[in-house]
Design a protein around this motif. Structure first.
Motif, short mmCIF file in Angstrom:
data_model
loop_
_atom_site.label_atom_id
_atom_site.label_comp_id
_atom_site.label_asym_id
_atom_site.label_seq_id
_atom_site.Cartn_x
_atom_site.Cartn_y
_atom_site.Cartn_z
N SER A 84 0.82 -1.22 0.00
CA SER A 84 0.00 0.00 0.00
C SER A 84 0.86 1.27 0.00
O SER A 84 0.46 2.28 -0.57
CB SER A 84 -0.93 0.01 1.21
N ILE A 85 2.02 1.21 0.64
CA ILE A 85 2.82 2.44 0.77
C ILE A 85 3.70 2.66 -0.47
O ILE A 85 4.33 3.70 -0.63
CB ILE A 85 3.66 2.42 2.06
N GLN A 86 3.72 1.66 -1.38
CA GLN A 86 4.46 1.87 -2.63
C GLN A 86 3.73 2.86 -3.53
O GLN A 86 4.28 3.36 -4.50
CB GLN A 86 4.63 0.54 -3.36
N ASP A 87 2.46 3.10 -3.17
CA ASP A 87 1.64 4.00 -3.97
C ASP A 87 0.95 4.98 -3.02
O ASP A 87 -0.26 4.95 -2.85
CB ASP A 87 0.61 3.16 -4.75
N PRO A 88 1.73 5.86 -2.37
CA PRO A 88 1.16 6.65 -1.27
C PRO A 88 0.26 7.79 -1.74
O PRO A 88 0.40 8.28 -2.86
CB PRO A 88 2.42 7.21 -0.58
N TRP A 89 -0.64 8.21 -0.85
CA TRP A 89 -1.62 9.25 -1.20
C TRP A 89 -0.97 10.60 -1.46
O TRP A 89 -1.50 11.42 -2.18
CB TRP A 89 -2.67 9.39 -0.09
N TYR A 90 0.18 10.84 -0.87
CA TYR A 90 0.81 12.16 -1.03
C TYR A 90 1.64 12.24 -2.30
O TYR A 90 2.08 13.31 -2.69
CB TYR A 90 1.66 12.49 0.20
N ASP A 91 1.89 11.09 -2.95
CA ASP A 91 2.69 11.07 -4.18
C ASP A 91 2.38 9.76 -4.91
O ASP A 91 3.17 8.82 -4.86
CB ASP A 91 4.18 11.19 -3.83
N ARG A 92 1.21 9.75 -5.59
CA ARG A 92 0.77 8.51 -6.24
C ARG A 92 1.86 7.99 -7.17
O ARG A 92 2.47 8.74 -7.93
CB ARG A 92 -0.51 8.76 -7.07
N GLY A 93 2.10 6.69 -7.07
CA GLY A 93 3.06 6.05 -7.95
C GLY A 93 4.50 6.30 -7.52
O GLY A 93 5.42 5.95 -8.25
N SER A 94 4.70 6.90 -6.35
CA SER A 94 6.06 7.23 -5.86
C SER A 94 6.89 7.85 -6.98
O SER A 94 8.01 7.47 -7.25
CB SER A 94 6.76 5.97 -5.32
N GLN A 95 6.31 8.86 -7.62
CA GLN A 95 7.00 9.48 -8.75
C GLN A 95 8.18 10.34 -8.32
O GLN A 95 9.16 10.46 -9.05
CB GLN A 95 6.02 10.37 -9.51
N TYR A 96 8.03 10.97 -7.15
CA TYR A 96 9.07 11.91 -6.72
C TYR A 96 9.73 11.51 -5.41
O TYR A 96 10.62 12.21 -4.93
CB TYR A 96 8.47 13.31 -6.54
#
Lengths: 308, 413
Positions: B161-173
C-alpha cells in the motif's frame, strides 16, 4: 570625569583624519547591524511565497504590507490576548531578574574592587570563568541540579528545609528567573567592577575626613558615583533578557512561563507567518530602543553634572 | 506548520553533535536569511491538498525530466540533507565503501528551514528528506526531480500500500523512508493508572497524579490532534473554527490541571523520569530504551495507541532535489536504504523510526529485542494506515488559524 574636550572644527585637517578612523567601525555597523535590521523590517513588512510559504521580503518601503504589524498590535493592546500576556510577563521577569542580579552583583563587584587585594586577579578570573562555558551548557547543568534527585533537592532535604524532593522544573516562574539571574549576573558584575575600581580613593578619604561614617561615605559618595555603572549593568543584562527564550524552554517548558522570545521563535521557526515573528522582533526592538534612549540621556546628564 | 519527530530542539545527542550555542540563533536566522535569496517558485495553480481521500498524482514537467536508465553512478561526494540523528552513520560509511565515494551529511532543524534552502535553488544536495505536507509544493516549484524507478527495484520490499502513497501517487518523486504513530507514553512504575484503563484514554493528560510531570509534544498539529480525538472529532485536519476553539480550550485547561509542559525530547524525558505521561511518537518510544538511567528497565515504559487503530499516523520519505549534482548515485543511495538489511539496521541500531519493510513483522521485532514486548504497541503495522489519520497539509487560512490558536496556548494566557 573632566569636561570632554571641545569638538574639533570640521575644517581641521587633523579632525578629518580622526573622523576617518571611525570609518571601519561605521562600515562594520552598517554591514552587520543596519543591513540585517533592514532585512528583518522587510520580512516583517513582506509577504510569504504563495507556493513554498517561505517569507518574501518586500524591499521597497513604499509597498510595505502592514498586516503583520496590525496583527501584532491587536494582540498587544487587547487585554488578555496572548501577545500582551507574554509581553507583560517578560517585563516582570526581566525586572525581577535584573533587581536580583543587581543585589548580587553590586556587593561582589564592590568587594573585589575594594578588598580584592592580591586576590583581585584570581577573583576576576573566577568571574570571567563562566564565559568559557556556553550559556546553554550552563542551563543544562541547572536542569541536572534542579531535577528530582538533583543536588538542590538533596541539599535542601539534608538541611531539613524540605521533607520530600520538590519538582523545581514543573514550570514555575522562580526557576526561570533563577536561570536568568544565573545566566546574566556576570555581565553585570564586570562593568560594575570596572567602574568601582576606578573611583578615586581620595574622594572617599575626603568624605571620611569631613566626618562621614563608612556607611555615609558609601551612601553619599560611592553609590551616587556608581549610578552610571549601575545603569550600564542594568542595560547590558536587561536587553538580552528581553530576547531570551531558551532559558524558559529549558528550565520550564510550560506555557505559563513563556516569554516574548518564545512567541518570536514560534512564528519564525515554522509556518507561513514568519512576518508576524519579524514584526514582534521589531516591536520589541522599538521598546528596547526607548530604554536604551533613557540610558543614553541619563549618562549624558550625569556627565554634564559631574563635569560642571 | 507541522513539526517533525526529528525537530527535537534541545536533544542531547543533537546538542553534543552540534556544539551547542550558536545553533539556535543560526537555525532561526537561516529562515530569514534564506528569504533573501528570493525564490524561483512557479505558479500554484495546480496546487492540491493531498489526503488519503484525495490522493494526488503530481505532474511530470518537460523541463524537469527524470534521469535516463542504465547510467553509471557518479564518483565524488554524495551530499545528504537530513534531520540530525535520522540516519545511522554506518550506513553512510558502508555505502561510501561499496561505491568508492564520499558521503557528506548536512543537518536541518525544521522543515521550513530546509524548504527555504531547497526551494531557493542555492544548494545542491543529492538526497533530501521532505515531509508529506510539503512535498506537493516542492514538486510544483520544481525543486525535486522525478525518480527513475528502474534504479529502485528495492521498493518492492515495502508494504504494497505504501508503494503508492496518497501524497505522491506512484512514488513518482519520493520513496517511503519511515513510519510512526503519535500515541501516549507513560511510566508504569510511577502511575497506578494507564491510558488503556480509562474510559477515555486521553483523559490521562488531566491525571492529577502526573501533575508537573505531564508533557505534550511541542507541535502545533500533534498536540491539538489528541485534544480533538479526546472529544471524538476524528477529522484531525479540521479547519472548523469551533473545533479549533475547542482544542485550544482543552489545551489551556491543561495548564492549571496538569502544569503541562511542551517538548519534543520525548525519547529522553520519559525514560529519564522528567515526564510520567508524555505525548509521544512511536519512534521515540522505541528509542527510549537507550536513555534509561541505571536501575530502570524498559518495563517501566508504556506506549498507548488506540486499539482500534484510530489514532495519529505519519510517514516520511526521501527525495532527490532537482539541483542534485550526483542524481544517479542518489538513486543508488535511495535503493540502498530500501534494502531489507540496511533498512532494518538503520532502524534497529540507530533511528528507532520504523521503515515500512514487509519483512519487519511485530513478532520478529519483539523476538529480536528491537522492541521490548511491553512496547509492542509502538510497532506500526501496514493495516494501521487503513484506520489511523495522517496530519495532512492545511489550507493557508486553516494553517494560520491553528498556528495562532497554538501561539495563544503557548503564551499561557
Amino acid at each position: 570625569m573632566s569636561e570632554p574636550t571641545a569638538p574639533v572644527g570640521e575644517s581641521d585637517e587633523g579632525g578629518r583624519f580622526w573622523a576617518g578612523l571611525a570609518l571601519p567601525g561605521i562600515a562594520w555597523l552598517a554591514v552587520f547591524f543596519v543591513l540585517p535590521f533592514y532585512v528583518i523590517l522587510c520580512v516583517a513588512f513582506g509577504t510569504v511565497d504563495p507556493l513554498f510559504q517561505t517569507p518574501t521580503p518586500e524591499w521597497n518601503p513604499l509597498q510595505w504590507n502592514t498586516s503583520a504589524f496590525e496583527f501584532v498590535f491587536e494582540g498587544l493592546f487587547t487585554s488578555g490576548a496572548g501577545f500582551q500576556t507574554v509581553f507583560v510577563r517578560t517585563f516582570v521577569y526581566v525586572l525581577v531578574a535584573t533587581t536580583i542580579s543587581l543585589v548580587i552583583a553590586y556587593p561582589v563587584a564592590y568587594y573585589v574592587a575594594r578588598y580584592g587585594g592580591r586576590w583581585k586577579g584570581l577573583l576576576l578570573a573566577g568571574l570571567i570563568a563562566p564565559f568559557f562555558i556556553s550559556y546553554l551548557m550552563r542551563m543544562l547543568a541547572w536542569i541536572n541540579l534542579l531535577q528530582d534527585d538533583g543536588w538542590v533537592n538533596e541539599v535542601l532535604m539534608w538541611i531539613g528545609v524540605l521533607d520530600a524532593p520538590r519538582n523545581w522544573l514543573d514550570g514555575r516562574a522562580s526557576s526561570v528567573i533563577l536561570g536568568l539571574v544565573y545566566g546574566y549576573v556576570p555581565f553585570m558584575i564586570l562593568p560594575l567592577y570596572a567602574f568601582l575600581d576606578r573611583i578615586d580613593r581620595s574622594l572617599l578619604e575626603a568624605a571620611r575626613d569631613l566626618g562621614a561614617s563608612p556607611f555615609q561615605t558609601f551612601r553619599m559618595v560611592t553609590l551616587p558615583l556608581s549610578g552610571p555603572a549601575i545603569l550600564a549593568g542594568i542595560v547590558i543584562i536587561a536587553l538580552p533578557m528581553f530576547g531570551d527564550y531558551y532559558t524558559p524552554d529549558l528550565l520550564s517548558g510550560a506555557p505559563q512561563t513563556s516569554l516574548i522570545g518564545n512567541q518570536v521563535n514560534l512564528y519564525i521557526r515554522g509556518g507561513q507567518q514568519v512576518p508576524v515573528g519579524a514584526a514582534l522582533v521589531v516591536v520589541l526592538m522599538l521598546f528596547l530602543t526607548v530604554l536604551m534612549g533613557y540610558y543614553l540621556y541619563a549618562t549624558a546628564r550625569a556627565q554634564r553634572r559631574l563635569g560642571a | 506548520m507541522t513539526l517533525h519527530p526529528r525537530e527535537s530542539r534541545y536533544g542531547r545527542r543533537e546538542l553534543l553533535q552540534r556544539g551547542a550555542a550558536g545553533a539556535f540563533a543560526l537555525s532561526s536566522m537561516s529562515t530569514l536569511l534564506a528569504a533573501c535569496g528570493g525564490s524561483n517558485g512557479g505558479s500554484s495553480a495546480e496546487l492540491q491538498i493531498a489526503t488519503p481521500d484525495n490522493p494526488v498524482t503530481w505532474p511530470i514537467y518537460d523541463d524537469n525530466p527524470m534521469i535516463a536508465s542504465g547510467l553509471e553512478p557518479e564518483g565524488g561526494t554524495l551530499r545528504i540533507y537530513n534531520w540530525n540523528a535520522y540516519l545511522w552513520p554506518n550506513i553512510k560509511k558502508n555505502f561510501a565503501k561499496e561505491y568508492g565515494v564520499k558521503v557528506e551529511e548536512t543537518y536541518f532543524s525544521t522543515t521550513d528551514e530546509a524548504v527555504a534552502k531547497i526551494s531557493s535553488g542555492a544548494v545542491d544536495f543529492d538526497v533530501f528528506f521532505p515531509t508529506t505536507d510539503r512535498i506537493g509544493r516542492l514538486i510544483l516549484g520544481k525543486a525535486l526531480q522525478p525518480l527513475n524507478a528502474e534504479y529502485l527495484p528495492n521498493i518492492a520490499n515495502l508494504w504494497p500500500s505504501i508503494q503508492d502513497p496518497w501524497y505522491d501517487r506512484g512514488s513518482q518523486y519520493s520513496v517511503p523512508y519511515t513510519t510512526w504513530t503519535t500515541g501516549i507514553g507513560y511510566r508504569t512504575d510511577k502511575l497506578s493508572t494507564s491510558p488503556d484503563k480509562l474510559a477515555n484514554p486521553y483523559e490521562i493528560y488531566w491525571d492529577p497524579a502526573a501533575k508537573g510531570k505531564m508533557f505534550l509534544l511541542d507541535d502545533s498539529r500533534d498536540a491539538p490532534a489528541h485534544m480533538l480525538l479526546k472529544n471524538g472529532i476524528m477529522n484531525v485536519n479540521t479547519e472548523d473554527p469551533a473545533d479549533i476553539e475547542l482544542a485550544k480550550n482543552e489545551l489551556k485547561s491543561l495548564i492549571d490541571a496538569a502544569s503541562v509542559k511542551l517538548s519534543t525530547d520525548d525519547y529522553t524525558n520519559l525514560p529519564e523520569g522528567k515526564a510520567w505521561v508524555h505525548q509521544m511518537w512511536s519512534g521515540s518510544a522505541i528509542s527510549a530504551k537507550w536513555y534509561l538511567p541505571e536501575g530502570t528497565t524498559a518495563d517501566a515504559l508504556g506506549y498507548w495507541f488506540p486499539e482500534d487503530g484510530r489514532g495519529i499516523i505519519g510517514s516520511d520519505m526521501i527525495a532527490i532535489p532537482k539541483a542534485a549534482k550526483n542524481p544517479v548515485l542518489a538513486h543508488h543511495f535511495l535503493n540502498y536504504l530500501l534494502d531489507e538489511k540496511h533498512g532494518y539496521d538503520n532502524f534497529a541500531e540507530f533511528t528507532g523510526y520504523q521503515p515500512p519493510l514487509t519483512v519487519l513483522d511485530p513478532d520478529k521485532l519483539v523476538s529480536d529485542g528491537v522492541v521490548p514486548a511491553n512496547l509492542r504497541t509502538s510497532i506500526v503495522r501496514e493495516s494501521d494506515f487503513d484506520t489511523a489519520f495522517p496530519l495532512t497539509e492545511l489550507t493557508p487560512e486553516g494553517a494560520t488559524a491553528w498556528q495562532n490558536a497554538w501561539a495563544e496556548f503557548k503564551a499561557g494566557v
